[in-house]
Design a protein around this motif. Structure first.
Motif, PDB file in Angstrom:
ATOM      1  N   HIS A  61       0.832  -1.204   0.000  1.00 12.47           N
ATOM      2  CA  HIS A  61       0.000   0.000   0.000  1.00 12.47           C
ATOM      3  C   HIS A  61       0.864   1.250   0.000  1.00 12.47           C
ATOM      4  O   HIS A  61       2.046   1.205   0.299  1.00 12.47           O
ATOM      5  N   HIS A  62       0.220   2.352  -0.382  1.00 13.30           N
ATOM      6  CA  HIS A  62       0.869   3.667  -0.380  1.00 13.30           C
ATOM      7  C   HIS A  62       0.415   4.434   0.856  1.00 13.30           C
ATOM      8  O   HIS A  62      -0.636   4.138   1.426  1.00 13.30           O
ATOM      9  N   ALA A  63       1.174   5.441   1.224  1.00 13.90           N
ATOM     10  CA  ALA A  63       0.792   6.290   2.359  1.00 13.90           C
ATOM     11  C   ALA A  63      -0.595   6.876   2.110  1.00 13.90           C
ATOM     12  O   ALA A  63      -0.913   7.281   0.996  1.00 13.90           O
ATOM     13  N   HIS A  64      -1.397   6.891   3.124  1.00 13.12           N
ATOM     14  CA  HIS A  64      -2.750   7.463   3.094  1.00 13.12           C
ATOM     15  C   HIS A  64      -3.693   6.716   2.162  1.00 13.12           C
ATOM     16  O   HIS A  64      -4.744   7.218   1.806  1.00 13.12           O
ATOM     17  N   GLY A  65      -3.309   5.517   1.744  1.00 16.01           N
ATOM     18  CA  GLY A  65      -4.169   4.718   0.878  1.00 16.01           C
ATOM     19  C   GLY A  65      -4.863   3.637   1.687  1.00 16.01           C
ATOM     20  O   GLY A  65      -4.547   3.397   2.848  1.00 16.01           O
ATOM     21  N   ALA A  66      -5.809   2.979   1.071  1.00 13.23           N
ATOM     22  CA  ALA A  66      -6.542   1.906   1.742  1.00 13.23           C
ATOM     23  C   ALA A  66      -5.645   0.683   1.897  1.00 13.23           C
ATOM     24  O   ALA A  66      -4.844   0.376   1.022  1.00 13.23           O
ATOM     25  N   LYS A  67      -5.784   0.009   3.012  1.00 12.70           N
ATOM     26  CA  LYS A  67      -5.031  -1.217   3.242  1.00 12.70           C
ATOM     27  C   LYS A  67      -5.924  -2.411   2.951  1.00 12.70           C
ATOM     28  O   LYS A  67      -7.133  -2.337   3.049  1.00 12.70           O
ATOM     29  N   THR A  68      -5.293  -3.518   2.637  1.00 12.79           N
ATOM     30  CA  THR A  68      -6.020  -4.749   2.373  1.00 12.79           C
ATOM     31  C   THR A  68      -6.491  -5.396   3.674  1.00 12.79           C
ATOM     32  O   THR A  68      -5.927  -5.144   4.737  1.00 12.79           O
ATOM     33  N   ASN A  69      -7.486  -6.241   3.596  1.00 11.06           N
ATOM     34  CA  ASN A  69      -7.931  -7.000   4.764  1.00 11.06           C
ATOM     35  C   ASN A  69      -7.070  -8.237   4.988  1.00 11.06           C
ATOM     36  O   ASN A  69      -7.148  -8.852   6.034  1.00 11.06           O
ATOM     37  N   GLU A  70      -6.288  -8.607   3.988  1.00 14.17           N
ATOM     38  CA  GLU A  70      -5.380  -9.734   4.141  1.00 14.17           C
ATOM     39  C   GLU A  70      -4.325  -9.376   5.180  1.00 14.17           C
ATOM     40  O   GLU A  70      -3.804  -8.265   5.191  1.00 14.17           O
ATOM     41  N   LEU A  71      -3.992 -10.317   6.050  1.00 19.41           N
ATOM     42  CA  LEU A  71      -3.020 -10.021   7.097  1.00 19.41           C
ATOM     43  C   LEU A  71      -1.591  -9.899   6.586  1.00 19.41           C
ATOM     44  O   LEU A  71      -0.811  -9.131   7.112  1.00 19.41           O
ATOM     45  N   VAL A  72      -1.241 -10.655   5.551  1.00 17.26           N
ATOM     46  CA  VAL A  72       0.129 -10.595   5.038  1.00 17.26           C
ATOM     47  C   VAL A  72       0.217  -9.629   3.864  1.00 17.26           C
ATOM     48  O   VAL A  72       0.954  -8.668   3.893  1.00 17.26           O
ATOM     49  N   MET A  73      -0.554  -9.889   2.799  1.00 15.62           N
ATOM     50  CA  MET A  73      -0.643  -8.970   1.662  1.00 15.62           C
ATOM     51  C   MET A  73      -1.764  -9.430   0.736  1.00 15.62           C
ATOM     52  O   MET A  73      -2.169 -10.577   0.756  1.00 15.62           O
ATOM     53  N   SER A  74      -2.228  -8.518  -0.087  1.00 21.01           N
ATOM     54  CA  SER A  74      -3.300  -8.801  -1.035  1.00 21.01           C
ATOM     55  C   SER A  74      -2.822  -9.756  -2.123  1.00 21.01           C
ATOM     56  O   SER A  74      -1.669  -9.710  -2.539  1.00 21.01           O
ATOM     57  N   LEU A  75      -3.735 -10.602  -2.587  1.00 19.39           N
ATOM     58  CA  LEU A  75      -3.407 -11.532  -3.670  1.00 19.39           C
ATOM     59  C   LEU A  75      -3.858 -10.984  -5.015  1.00 19.39           C
ATOM     60  O   LEU A  75      -3.751 -11.655  -6.031  1.00 19.39           O
ATOM     61  N   ASP A  76      -4.365  -9.757  -5.047  1.00 21.60           N
ATOM     62  CA  ASP A  76      -4.920  -9.150  -6.254  1.00 21.60           C
ATOM     63  C   ASP A  76      -3.919  -8.249  -6.969  1.00 21.60           C
ATOM     64  O   ASP A  76      -2.919  -7.830  -6.395  1.00 21.60           O
TER      65      ASP A  76
END
Length: 125
Positions: free
Chosen positions: A67-82
């Motif tokens: 993710h970027h600063a001030h951007g939305a974070k993923t709900n995945e705990l490690v990282m998004s798969l998308d």
């Protein structure tokens, strides 16, 4: 040449076990190539005191923007798969061209592990 920026690198040792450790790099030039940044991080990880040996000896080979600063974070705990096509950094690009900016967080992992986890995204405790 632009001013150096802060980039957080999340070392991912295991997707399945959610085993990761963030490292902050405060003086990163966005004009360097991705492959040069990867090499610098690899060398730092191998010699950094305080990192457990399993993290220091892991064979990381791929980076992906989390993710970027001030951007939305993923709900995945490690990282998004998308969005792999857009978010996985190509080694021939500069960090800037790959989409890295100040306070971006990137994952650093072994692509083979990621592909296996993506095919069967289960977690273990």
């Amino acid at each position: 040449m632009s001013a150096p920026v802060v980039v957080t690198v999340r070392l991912i040792r295991s997707f399945e076990h959610r085993n990761f450790k963030p490292l902050v790099y405060p003086e990163v030039s966005l004009d360097q190539r991705v492959q040069d940044f990867i090499q610098m991080v690899r060398e730092d990880v191998e010699t950094r005191s305080g990192l457990p040996p399993p993290f220091r000896k892991h064979s990381y080979d791929t980076m992906k923007i989390i993710h970027h600063a001030h951007g939305a974070k993923t709900n995945e705990l490690v990282m998004s798969l998308d969005d792999d096509e857009k978010l996985i950094l190509r080694s021939d690009q500069t960090l800037r061209a790959a989409g890295v900016a100040s306070e971006t967080e990137v994952a650093f992992f072994r692509k083979e592990d990621y592909e296996a986890y993506k095919a069967n995204p289960r977690t273990s405790w």
